[in-house]
Write a protein that holds these residues in place. Structure first.
Motif, PDB file in Angstrom:
ATOM      1  N   THR A   1      11.043   7.559  -7.005  1.00  0.00           N
ATOM      2  CA  THR A   1      11.486   7.855  -5.954  1.00  0.00           C
ATOM      3  C   THR A   1      10.400   7.788  -4.711  1.00  0.00           C
ATOM      4  OG1 THR A   1      12.591   9.519  -6.997  1.00  0.00           O
ATOM      5  CG2 THR A   1      12.194  10.191  -4.824  1.00  0.00           C
ATOM      6  N   ALA A   2       9.252   7.887  -5.054  1.00  0.00           N
ATOM      7  CA  ALA A   2       8.063   7.481  -4.248  1.00  0.00           C
ATOM      8  C   ALA A   2       8.269   6.002  -3.640  1.00  0.00           C
ATOM      9  CB  ALA A   2       6.840   7.529  -4.716  1.00  0.00           C
ATOM     10  N   ALA A   3       8.508   5.036  -4.547  1.00  0.00           N
ATOM     11  CA  ALA A   3       8.740   3.810  -4.216  1.00  0.00           C
ATOM     12  C   ALA A   3       9.784   3.539  -3.328  1.00  0.00           C
ATOM     13  CB  ALA A   3       8.770   2.713  -5.377  1.00  0.00           C
ATOM     14  N   GLY A   4      11.093   4.242  -3.346  1.00  0.00           N
ATOM     15  CA  GLY A   4      12.082   4.237  -2.656  1.00  0.00           C
ATOM     16  C   GLY A   4      11.987   4.759  -1.161  1.00  0.00           C
ATOM     17  N   TRP A   5      11.221   6.061  -1.289  1.00  0.00           N
ATOM     18  CA  TRP A   5      10.835   6.351   0.008  1.00  0.00           C
ATOM     19  C   TRP A   5       9.985   5.793   0.813  1.00  0.00           C
ATOM     20  CZ3 TRP A   5      14.751   8.731   1.852  1.00  0.00           C
ATOM     21  CH2 TRP A   5      15.273   9.822   1.227  1.00  0.00           C
ATOM     22  N   GLU A   6       9.028   4.993   0.207  1.00  0.00           N
ATOM     23  CA  GLU A   6       8.287   3.918   0.983  1.00  0.00           C
ATOM     24  C   GLU A   6       8.883   2.989   1.744  1.00  0.00           C
ATOM     25  OE1 GLU A   6       5.014   4.015   1.474  1.00  0.00           O
ATOM     26  OE2 GLU A   6       3.948   5.265   0.070  1.00  0.00           O
ATOM     27  N   VAL A   7       9.865   2.507   0.961  1.00  0.00           N
ATOM     28  CA  VAL A   7      10.709   1.332   1.693  1.00  0.00           C
ATOM     29  C   VAL A   7      11.524   1.861   2.784  1.00  0.00           C
ATOM     30  CG1 VAL A   7      12.834  -0.315   1.079  1.00  0.00           C
ATOM     31  CG2 VAL A   7      10.946   0.041  -0.660  1.00  0.00           C
ATOM     32  N   CYS A   8      12.117   3.320   2.478  1.00  0.00           N
ATOM     33  CA  CYS A   8      12.961   3.893   3.626  1.00  0.00           C
ATOM     34  C   CYS A   8      11.936   4.052   4.935  1.00  0.00           C
ATOM     35  CB  CYS A   8      13.463   5.048   3.205  1.00  0.00           C
ATOM     36  SG  CYS A   8      14.742   4.788   1.984  1.00  0.00           S
ATOM     37  N   LEU A   9      10.934   4.602   4.636  1.00  0.00           N
ATOM     38  CA  LEU A   9       9.873   4.917   5.760  1.00  0.00           C
ATOM     39  C   LEU A   9       9.364   3.916   6.580  1.00  0.00           C
ATOM     40  CD1 LEU A   9       8.203   8.157   4.123  1.00  0.00           C
ATOM     41  CD2 LEU A   9       9.885   8.178   5.813  1.00  0.00           C
ATOM     42  N   GLU A  10       9.162   2.461   5.724  1.00  0.00           N
ATOM     43  CA  GLU A  10       8.782   1.453   6.427  1.00  0.00           C
ATOM     44  C   GLU A  10      10.252   1.068   7.420  1.00  0.00           C
ATOM     45  OE1 GLU A  10       7.979  -1.129   3.251  1.00  0.00           O
ATOM     46  OE2 GLU A  10       6.233  -0.226   2.758  1.00  0.00           O
ATOM     47  N   ALA A  11      11.338   1.091   6.950  1.00  0.00           N
ATOM     48  CA  ALA A  11      12.291   0.751   7.895  1.00  0.00           C
ATOM     49  C   ALA A  11      12.409   1.979   9.183  1.00  0.00           C
ATOM     50  CB  ALA A  11      13.440   1.009   7.155  1.00  0.00           C
ATOM     51  N   LEU A  12      12.220   3.277   8.629  1.00  0.00           N
ATOM     52  CA  LEU A  12      12.201   4.022  10.012  1.00  0.00           C
ATOM     53  C   LEU A  12      11.033   3.914  10.739  1.00  0.00           C
ATOM     54  CD1 LEU A  12      12.697   6.867  11.292  1.00  0.00           C
ATOM     55  CD2 LEU A  12      11.146   8.070   9.948  1.00  0.00           C
TER      56      LEU A  12
ATOM     57  N   ALA B   1       9.603  -5.323  -2.542  1.00  0.00           N
ATOM     58  CA  ALA B   1       8.823  -4.175  -1.844  1.00  0.00           C
ATOM     59  C   ALA B   1       8.796  -3.159  -2.598  1.00  0.00           C
ATOM     60  CB  ALA B   1       9.370  -4.365  -0.469  1.00  0.00           C
ATOM     61  N   TRP B   2      10.043  -2.675  -3.153  1.00  0.00           N
ATOM     62  CA  TRP B   2      10.108  -1.684  -3.860  1.00  0.00           C
ATOM     63  C   TRP B   2       9.327  -1.628  -5.080  1.00  0.00           C
ATOM     64  CZ3 TRP B   2      11.540  -0.348  -8.910  1.00  0.00           C
ATOM     65  CH2 TRP B   2      11.718   0.987  -9.022  1.00  0.00           C
TER      66      TRP B   2
ATOM     67  N   MET C   1       0.687  -1.127  -0.069  1.00  0.00           N
ATOM     68  CA  MET C   1      -0.026  -0.027  -0.023  1.00  0.00           C
ATOM     69  C   MET C   1       0.862   1.197   0.014  1.00  0.00           C
ATOM     70  SD  MET C   1      -2.835   1.063   2.737  1.00  0.00           S
ATOM     71  CE  MET C   1      -2.430   2.420   3.707  1.00  0.00           C
ATOM     72  N   THR C   2       0.569   2.265  -0.947  1.00  0.00           N
ATOM     73  CA  THR C   2       1.478   3.452  -0.864  1.00  0.00           C
ATOM     74  C   THR C   2       0.930   4.614  -0.001  1.00  0.00           C
ATOM     75  OG1 THR C   2      -0.104   4.162  -2.755  1.00  0.00           O
ATOM     76  CG2 THR C   2       1.955   3.081  -3.428  1.00  0.00           C
ATOM     77  N   THR C   3       1.538   5.195   0.669  1.00  0.00           N
ATOM     78  CA  THR C   3       1.026   6.169   1.842  1.00  0.00           C
ATOM     79  C   THR C   3       1.544   7.691   1.226  1.00  0.00           C
ATOM     80  OG1 THR C   3       3.166   6.136   2.849  1.00  0.00           O
ATOM     81  CG2 THR C   3       1.421   4.544   3.365  1.00  0.00           C
TER      82      THR C   3
ATOM     83  N   ARG D   1       7.434  22.561  -8.704  1.00  0.00           N
ATOM     84  CA  ARG D   1       8.314  21.678  -8.886  1.00  0.00           C
ATOM     85  C   ARG D   1       7.384  20.222  -8.313  1.00  0.00           C
ATOM     86  NH1 ARG D   1      13.659  22.156  -5.651  1.00  0.00           N
ATOM     87  NH2 ARG D   1      14.158  19.833  -6.465  1.00  0.00           N
ATOM     88  N   PRO D   2       7.732  19.339  -9.157  1.00  0.00           N
ATOM     89  CA  PRO D   2       7.012  17.820  -8.679  1.00  0.00           C
ATOM     90  C   PRO D   2       7.286  17.537  -7.428  1.00  0.00           C
ATOM     91  CG  PRO D   2       8.749  17.464 -10.171  1.00  0.00           C
ATOM     92  CD  PRO D   2       8.903  18.895 -10.097  1.00  0.00           C
ATOM     93  N   ALA D   3       6.494  16.825  -6.513  1.00  0.00           N
ATOM     94  CA  ALA D   3       6.695  16.672  -4.944  1.00  0.00           C
ATOM     95  C   ALA D   3       5.907  15.302  -4.681  1.00  0.00           C
ATOM     96  CB  ALA D   3       6.485  17.985  -4.274  1.00  0.00           C
ATOM     97  N   LEU D   4       6.824  14.822  -3.672  1.00  0.00           N
ATOM     98  CA  LEU D   4       6.115  13.673  -2.890  1.00  0.00           C
ATOM     99  C   LEU D   4       5.713  13.916  -1.523  1.00  0.00           C
ATOM    100  CD1 LEU D   4       8.377  10.967  -4.280  1.00  0.00           C
ATOM    101  CD2 LEU D   4       6.192  11.379  -5.030  1.00  0.00           C
ATOM    102  N   ARG D   5       4.767  13.607  -0.963  1.00  0.00           N
ATOM    103  CA  ARG D   5       4.601  14.040   0.447  1.00  0.00           C
ATOM    104  C   ARG D   5       3.902  12.768   1.350  1.00  0.00           C
ATOM    105  NH1 ARG D   5       1.895  18.965   1.433  1.00  0.00           N
ATOM    106  NH2 ARG D   5       4.168  19.721   1.534  1.00  0.00           N
TER     107      ARG D   5
END
Length: 174
Positions: free
Chosen positions: A122-133, A152-153, A1-3, A12-16
């Motif tokens: 980039t969104a997929a990468g930050w999802e994986v990172c934030l799951e680790a956080l 997962a990515w 699931m994406t968050t 600028r393009p952005a992800l939140r």
């Protein structure tokens, strides 16, 4: 699931991404700014050469265990324990911590992107990172994310791409 959500901010393009934690702002602040804690979730090792505490204008050095140099960036804003903004490879990473009424805090992580077609990747990468956080803050660290695509990515990438988040940039390691 994406968050995460995709938007245009300041042209600028952005992800939140927004996460609520049962921890104090100070605890989450340490997790998102201290290089010794960043290794649990951030995709590169982070160092602030020559200084103890990051300050606006200071250099940020990024490195990877697998292939070394990850480039440099700059500290844009450092307002403990509320705001921390750094640049990396043309992107601007904004972390904002706000207290929650019932205790704990909210982390709002915004990545302003240099290129629109990198958004899904980039969104997929930050999802994986934030799951680790999330895991690290819950006391169950999973180890820092790698640099190549994982199952997962890939799942997150496919989810973002299917919802229309801009894609098309090359995928490293694929």
């Amino acid at each position: 699931m994406t968050t995460g959500t995709y938007a245009e901010i300041d042209g600028r393009p952005a992800l939140r991404f927004v996460r609520d934690y049962p921890h104090s702002r100070e605890r989450v602040w340490d997790a998102v700014t201290d290089p010794t804690e960043l290794v649990a979730w951030f995709p590169a090792r982070v160092a602030f050469p020559g200084i103890g505490e990051p300050e606006p204008g200071a250099t940020v050095r990024y490195s990877f265990a697998e292939d070394g140099d990850g480039g440099t960036g700059t500290v844009v804003e450092h307002d403990p324990p509320h705001r921390f903004t750094i640049t990396w490879a043309g992107d601007e990473l904004r972390l904002v911590l706000e207290p929650l009424a019932g205790g704990g805090c909210r982390l709002t992580f915004t990545a302003l992107l240099e290129d629109r077609d990198t958004a899904a990747r980039t969104a997929a990468g930050w999802e994986v990172c934030l799951e680790a956080l999330d895991a690290a803050l819950a006391g169950s660290p999973v180890g820092g994310p790698g640099t190549g695509p994982t199952p997962a990515w890939r799942r997150h990438y496919d989810d973002y791409e299917s919802t229309g988040v801009p894609a098309g940039a090359p995928i490293p390691g694929a």
